[in-house]
Write a protein that holds these residues in place. Structure first.
Motif, short mmCIF file in Angstrom:
data_model
loop_
_atom_site.label_atom_id
_atom_site.label_comp_id
_atom_site.label_asym_id
_atom_site.label_seq_id
_atom_site.Cartn_x
_atom_site.Cartn_y
_atom_site.Cartn_z
N THR A 16 0.82 -1.20 0.00
CA THR A 16 0.00 0.00 0.00
C THR A 16 0.86 1.26 0.00
O THR A 16 0.58 2.22 -0.73
CB THR A 16 -0.95 -0.04 1.22
OG1 THR A 16 -1.77 -1.20 1.10
CG2 THR A 16 -1.82 1.20 1.28
N ASP A 39 -8.15 -3.96 -1.32
CA ASP A 39 -7.97 -4.60 -0.02
C ASP A 39 -9.11 -4.16 0.90
O ASP A 39 -9.31 -2.97 1.11
CB ASP A 39 -6.61 -4.16 0.57
CG ASP A 39 -6.29 -4.89 1.88
OD1 ASP A 39 -7.23 -5.46 2.49
OD2 ASP A 39 -5.12 -4.86 2.28
N ASP A 125 -3.99 -1.90 -5.81
CA ASP A 125 -3.41 -2.28 -4.51
C ASP A 125 -4.10 -3.55 -4.01
O ASP A 125 -5.28 -3.52 -3.65
CB ASP A 125 -3.59 -1.13 -3.51
CG ASP A 125 -2.87 -1.40 -2.19
OD1 ASP A 125 -1.86 -2.14 -2.19
OD2 ASP A 125 -3.32 -0.86 -1.15
MG MG Z 1 -1.97 -2.99 2.03
#
Ligand code: MG
Ligand code: ADP
Length: 260
Positions: A16, A39, A125
């Motif tokens: 991230t 996520d 991500d």
């Molecule tokens: Mg992450």
């Protein structure tokens, strides 16, 4: 639109942090950049200052097919940087979509349908697993960026990721390639991380980026301010490293089209 999945099934390796700061560096150099937060923890969204009330539409709606990218995207405080945020709803997607035959292709489909020309580059991500969400990212992406933490077990688990990449290539996305492996949380004062970095380079070869991301407290402080480190403290060592990584990454992209 160039599509890069930021993936590693290990948690806490810097996915991230890498997605946020690379995206900021790219946006700062003129690229119209989109992050897709895939996520359920939503760390990329939080780290970019996106409040819960701004997450009415999220990557969950995207995968369910209830909304398109243009509707789900939220503008960040950084010019040219948008994000499709994530909410905890996403943690149920794996089970909810199980009955759908095309469940692994949902992200690919919505990205293909996204209005052409709105973004130059998209970073996805990924969550810390190799489940349906990461598979969606690997199938939707052209390439893969793997953050690897400089720690003793760095290479452990990587073979699992590489096997998954091979499977995705064989069955769904033959073009998928590994754009690079980025060593993160490098600590110059720690002989072990030095050793790990040497070992990783020996095993993986030139796919490892020359740029190494140092362990830097500013990188870990920035998200609590809802800002990328590159904005929070653009002169810190971590920011400088991500600027260098962005430059190196652009040099690796085939047919790089510089944003207008
Ligand atoms: Mg992450
Ligand atoms: P992942 O997305 O792979 O789970 P994160 O990017 O969230 O990993 O990083 C995990 C934790 O480590 C976070 O608290 C983050 O702020 C911190 N962190 C990441 N990279 C660095 C770094 N280079 N130096 C210091 N802290 C870092």
């Amino acid at each position: 639109m160039i599509r890069i999945a930021v993936a590693n099934q290990k948690g806490g390796v810097g996915k991230t942090t890498t997605a946020i700061n690379l995206a900021t560096a790219l946006a700062a150099t003129g690229w119209r950049t989109l992050i897709i937060d895939l996520d359920p923890q939503g760390n990329a969204s939080t780290g970019l200052g996106i409040s819960q009330s701004q997450r009415e539409l999220s990557s969950y709606d995207l995968l369910r097919g209830d909304a398109g990218v243009a509707e789900c995207r939220v503008a960040t405080a950084i010019p040219r940087l948008d994000i499709v945020p994530a909410t905890v709803d996403l943690s149920g997607a794996e089970i909810e979509l199980i009955e759908f035959q095309d469940r692994l292709h949902r992200l690919q489909q919505v990205l293909a349908a996204a209005e052409a020309g709105q973004w130059d580059i998209c970073l996805i991500d990924c969550p810390p697993s190799l489940g349906m969400l990461t598979l969606n990212a690997l199938i939707a992406a052209e390439s893969l960026l793997v953050p690897l933490q400089c720690e003793f077990f760095a290479l452990e688990g990587l073979s699992q990721l590489l096997t998954t990449v091979e499977r995705v290539r064989g069955r769904f996305n033959p073009q998928l390639f590994i754009l690079g492996v980025a060593l993160t949380m490098f600590d110059r004062r720690n002989r072990l991380t030095d050793q790990v970095s040497d070992d990783v380079r020996e095993v993986l070869g030139p796919v490892v980026f020359d740029t190494v991301i140092p362990r830097n407290v500013r990188l870990s402080e920035a998200p609590s301010h809802g800002l990328p480190a590159l904005i929070y403290d653009h002169r810190c060592a971590g920011s400088a490293a991500y600027i260098a990584l962005a430059r190196e990454l652009l040099g690796r992209l085939p047919n790089v089209r510089k944003a207008a």
